[in-house]
Motif scaffolding. Sequence first.
Motif, PDB file in Angstrom:
ATOM      1  N   PRO A 240       1.345  -1.474  -0.272  1.00  0.00           N
ATOM      2  CA  PRO A 240       0.083  -0.039  -0.181  1.00  0.00           C
ATOM      3  C   PRO A 240       0.376   1.488  -0.355  1.00  0.00           C
ATOM      4  CG  PRO A 240      -0.155  -1.104   2.065  1.00  0.00           C
ATOM      5  CD  PRO A 240       0.630  -2.345   1.545  1.00  0.00           C
ATOM      6  N   GLU A 241       2.149   1.119   0.097  1.00  0.00           N
ATOM      7  CA  GLU A 241       3.328   2.415   0.636  1.00  0.00           C
ATOM      8  C   GLU A 241       3.288   2.978  -0.580  1.00  0.00           C
ATOM      9  OE1 GLU A 241       2.529   4.267   3.299  1.00  0.00           O
ATOM     10  OE2 GLU A 241       0.844   3.489   4.196  1.00  0.00           O
ATOM     11  N   TYR A 242       3.335   2.567  -1.795  1.00  0.00           N
ATOM     12  CA  TYR A 242       3.809   2.099  -3.509  1.00  0.00           C
ATOM     13  C   TYR A 242       3.640   3.660  -3.607  1.00  0.00           C
ATOM     14  CZ  TYR A 242      -0.320   2.201  -5.416  1.00  0.00           C
ATOM     15  OH  TYR A 242      -2.239   2.173  -5.815  1.00  0.00           O
ATOM     16  N   GLY A 243       4.711   3.921  -4.827  1.00  0.00           N
ATOM     17  CA  GLY A 243       4.817   5.307  -5.683  1.00  0.00           C
ATOM     18  C   GLY A 243       5.588   4.708  -7.207  1.00  0.00           C
ATOM     19  N   ASP A 244       5.504   5.994  -7.704  1.00  0.00           N
ATOM     20  CA  ASP A 244       5.704   5.987  -8.903  1.00  0.00           C
ATOM     21  C   ASP A 244       6.590   4.613  -9.875  1.00  0.00           C
ATOM     22  OD1 ASP A 244       3.259   7.639  -9.620  1.00  0.00           O
ATOM     23  OD2 ASP A 244       4.707   9.564  -9.201  1.00  0.00           O
ATOM     24  N   ARG A 245       7.823   4.733  -8.220  1.00  0.00           N
ATOM     25  CA  ARG A 245       8.905   4.107  -8.926  1.00  0.00           C
ATOM     26  C   ARG A 245       8.645   2.518  -9.668  1.00  0.00           C
ATOM     27  NH1 ARG A 245      12.251   1.223  -6.633  1.00  0.00           N
ATOM     28  NH2 ARG A 245      12.081   2.079  -4.703  1.00  0.00           N
ATOM     29  N   GLU A 246       7.933   2.261  -8.194  1.00  0.00           N
ATOM     30  CA  GLU A 246       6.940   0.220  -8.184  1.00  0.00           C
ATOM     31  C   GLU A 246       5.911   0.165  -9.084  1.00  0.00           C
ATOM     32  OE1 GLU A 246       8.994   2.195  -4.361  1.00  0.00           O
ATOM     33  OE2 GLU A 246       7.356   2.905  -5.212  1.00  0.00           O
ATOM     34  N   ILE A 247       5.669   1.000  -9.466  1.00  0.00           N
ATOM     35  CA  ILE A 247       3.883   0.485 -10.380  1.00  0.00           C
ATOM     36  C   ILE A 247       4.543   0.543 -12.149  1.00  0.00           C
ATOM     37  CG2 ILE A 247       2.662   1.975 -11.652  1.00  0.00           C
ATOM     38  CD1 ILE A 247       1.528   3.257  -9.624  1.00  0.00           C
ATOM     39  N   GLN A 248       5.781   1.863 -11.878  1.00  0.00           N
ATOM     40  CA  GLN A 248       6.760   1.568 -13.328  1.00  0.00           C
ATOM     41  C   GLN A 248       7.716   0.441 -13.007  1.00  0.00           C
ATOM     42  OE1 GLN A 248       6.471   3.609 -15.819  1.00  0.00           O
ATOM     43  NE2 GLN A 248       7.665   2.030 -16.802  1.00  0.00           N
ATOM     44  N   GLU A 249       8.030   0.063 -12.526  1.00  0.00           N
ATOM     45  CA  GLU A 249       8.699  -1.506 -12.160  1.00  0.00           C
ATOM     46  C   GLU A 249       7.950  -2.954 -12.644  1.00  0.00           C
ATOM     47  OE1 GLU A 249      10.215  -2.156  -8.407  1.00  0.00           O
ATOM     48  OE2 GLU A 249      11.816  -0.273  -8.530  1.00  0.00           O
ATOM     49  N   ILE A 250       7.002  -2.824 -11.577  1.00  0.00           N
ATOM     50  CA  ILE A 250       5.508  -3.442 -12.143  1.00  0.00           C
ATOM     51  C   ILE A 250       5.038  -3.567 -13.762  1.00  0.00           C
ATOM     52  CG2 ILE A 250       3.190  -4.887 -12.107  1.00  0.00           C
ATOM     53  CD1 ILE A 250       5.187  -5.892  -9.544  1.00  0.00           C
ATOM     54  N   VAL A 251       5.179  -2.503 -14.126  1.00  0.00           N
ATOM     55  CA  VAL A 251       5.736  -2.334 -15.757  1.00  0.00           C
ATOM     56  C   VAL A 251       5.760  -2.716 -16.588  1.00  0.00           C
ATOM     57  CG1 VAL A 251       4.033  -0.459 -17.250  1.00  0.00           C
ATOM     58  CG2 VAL A 251       2.861  -0.474 -15.219  1.00  0.00           C
ATOM     59  N   ASN A 252       7.276  -2.698 -15.736  1.00  0.00           N
ATOM     60  CA  ASN A 252       8.034  -3.110 -17.058  1.00  0.00           C
ATOM     61  C   ASN A 252       7.801  -4.785 -16.884  1.00  0.00           C
ATOM     62  OD1 ASN A 252       8.742  -0.078 -17.102  1.00  0.00           O
ATOM     63  ND2 ASN A 252      11.040  -0.384 -16.142  1.00  0.00           N
ATOM     64  N   ASP A 253       7.659  -4.892 -15.866  1.00  0.00           N
ATOM     65  CA  ASP A 253       7.600  -6.635 -15.895  1.00  0.00           C
ATOM     66  C   ASP A 253       6.798  -6.815 -16.848  1.00  0.00           C
ATOM     67  OD1 ASP A 253       9.844  -6.489 -13.711  1.00  0.00           O
ATOM     68  OD2 ASP A 253       9.165  -6.715 -12.067  1.00  0.00           O
ATOM     69  N   ILE A 254       5.313  -6.387 -16.767  1.00  0.00           N
ATOM     70  CA  ILE A 254       4.481  -6.605 -17.494  1.00  0.00           C
ATOM     71  C   ILE A 254       4.988  -6.775 -18.764  1.00  0.00           C
ATOM     72  CG2 ILE A 254       2.432  -5.975 -18.366  1.00  0.00           C
ATOM     73  CD1 ILE A 254       1.754  -5.458 -15.463  1.00  0.00           C
ATOM     74  N   TYR A 255       5.588  -5.682 -19.350  1.00  0.00           N
ATOM     75  CA  TYR A 255       6.107  -5.351 -20.669  1.00  0.00           C
ATOM     76  C   TYR A 255       7.216  -6.926 -21.606  1.00  0.00           C
ATOM     77  CZ  TYR A 255       4.284  -0.829 -21.406  1.00  0.00           C
ATOM     78  OH  TYR A 255       2.579   0.292 -21.300  1.00  0.00           O
ATOM     79  N   LEU A 256       8.035  -6.780 -20.507  1.00  0.00           N
ATOM     80  CA  LEU A 256       9.235  -8.078 -20.783  1.00  0.00           C
ATOM     81  C   LEU A 256       8.302  -8.984 -20.972  1.00  0.00           C
ATOM     82  CD1 LEU A 256      11.938  -6.795 -18.699  1.00  0.00           C
ATOM     83  CD2 LEU A 256      11.566  -6.751 -20.497  1.00  0.00           C
ATOM     84  N   GLU A 257       7.995  -9.068 -20.467  1.00  0.00           N
ATOM     85  CA  GLU A 257       6.625 -11.163 -20.215  1.00  0.00           C
ATOM     86  C   GLU A 257       5.837 -10.790 -21.785  1.00  0.00           C
ATOM     87  OE1 GLU A 257       5.760 -14.950 -19.201  1.00  0.00           O
ATOM     88  OE2 GLU A 257       7.524 -13.420 -18.516  1.00  0.00           O
ATOM     89  N   LYS A 258       5.424 -10.046 -22.479  1.00  0.00           N
ATOM     90  CA  LYS A 258       4.312  -9.741 -23.379  1.00  0.00           C
ATOM     91  C   LYS A 258       5.286  -9.381 -24.772  1.00  0.00           C
ATOM     92  CE  LYS A 258       2.790  -5.482 -24.359  1.00  0.00           C
ATOM     93  NZ  LYS A 258       1.873  -4.465 -24.098  1.00  0.00           N
ATOM     94  N   ASN A 259       6.706  -9.095 -23.761  1.00  0.00           N
ATOM     95  CA  ASN A 259       7.736  -9.098 -24.822  1.00  0.00           C
ATOM     96  C   ASN A 259       7.956 -10.603 -25.580  1.00  0.00           C
ATOM     97  OD1 ASN A 259       7.149  -6.489 -25.981  1.00  0.00           O
ATOM     98  ND2 ASN A 259       8.610  -5.991 -24.913  1.00  0.00           N
ATOM     99  N   ALA A 260       8.102 -10.966 -24.385  1.00  0.00           N
ATOM    100  CA  ALA A 260       8.561 -13.088 -24.732  1.00  0.00           C
ATOM    101  C   ALA A 260       7.606 -13.469 -25.286  1.00  0.00           C
ATOM    102  CB  ALA A 260       9.102 -13.331 -22.551  1.00  0.00           C
ATOM    103  N   ILE A 261       6.259 -13.363 -24.987  1.00  0.00           N
ATOM    104  CA  ILE A 261       5.397 -14.072 -25.770  1.00  0.00           C
ATOM    105  C   ILE A 261       5.075 -14.194 -26.665  1.00  0.00           C
ATOM    106  CG2 ILE A 261       2.845 -14.507 -24.969  1.00  0.00           C
ATOM    107  CD1 ILE A 261       3.386 -14.393 -22.289  1.00  0.00           C
ATOM    108  N   ALA A 262       5.077 -12.799 -27.305  1.00  0.00           N
ATOM    109  CA  ALA A 262       4.318 -11.736 -28.186  1.00  0.00           C
ATOM    110  C   ALA A 262       5.523 -11.263 -29.105  1.00  0.00           C
ATOM    111  CB  ALA A 262       3.332 -11.255 -28.874  1.00  0.00           C
ATOM    112  N   PRO A 263       7.039 -11.660 -29.201  1.00  0.00           N
ATOM    113  CA  PRO A 263       8.190 -10.672 -29.666  1.00  0.00           C
ATOM    114  C   PRO A 263       7.857  -9.570 -30.422  1.00  0.00           C
ATOM    115  CG  PRO A 263       8.949 -13.361 -29.894  1.00  0.00           C
ATOM    116  CD  PRO A 263       7.490 -13.281 -29.425  1.00  0.00           C
ATOM    117  N   GLY A 264       7.449  -9.897 -32.085  1.00  0.00           N
ATOM    118  CA  GLY A 264       7.325  -8.991 -32.588  1.00  0.00           C
ATOM    119  C   GLY A 264       5.780  -8.558 -32.506  1.00  0.00           C
ATOM    120  N   CYS A 265       5.413  -7.749 -31.898  1.00  0.00           N
ATOM    121  CA  CYS A 265       4.340  -7.202 -31.850  1.00  0.00           C
ATOM    122  C   CYS A 265       5.261  -5.871 -31.019  1.00  0.00           C
ATOM    123  CB  CYS A 265       3.031  -7.333 -30.017  1.00  0.00           C
ATOM    124  SG  CYS A 265       2.536  -8.590 -31.215  1.00  0.00           S
TER     125      CYS A 265
END
Length: 170
Positions: free
Chosen positions: A41-66
């Motif tokens: 609950p004490e998260y900030g913009d940096r922590e959100i960006q880390e999670i979003v970056n992890d999601i993007y890395l996973e998405k790029n691993a699943i669909a690299p051409g997209c």
Amino acid sequence: MKEDRIISALIGLVGACNNNPKTADTDSLVIKALAFPLLCPEYGDREIQEIVNDIYLEKNAIAPGCASCAAPCGNTSDYDMRRIYEADDGIRNAKLRVLAKLRELAAYVCQGQKTGTTRCMDSGFFYKALSYVSYDMDEAALLGLLDEAEKIERDIKSGVIRNDSEDYKN
């Protein structure tokens, strides 16, 4: 909401999984990202960006051409959260309630994993619900999804987990 960026990116990841096989890490990332706002609950913009970056890395691993597609279809694009906030009251409220319930379910699963009390759940429901949120669905369908989520929550709390028609006990 600050965590809208997470939901937006998760919906893009779910879209990538619709046409491509998931990796061994996809389910745990989806659950962790959904649970993040409740477990940290004490998260900030940096922590959100880390999670979003992890999601993007996973998405790029699943669909690299997209990521570099010259003719993007939009299936893996981040979801425009304004579509929820600008929807009719009933649709908006139903979608926000579904998202809140998804966060609760994911947090419950994560807490069980951290404490060693395994909380099993068919991860497919998270994908289904995130897809529903991204579609132009009527309020009745969304409320039906919410009922399904609440039933899953009751089952988890009572120790009965349904996963592909098999029952599991915690």
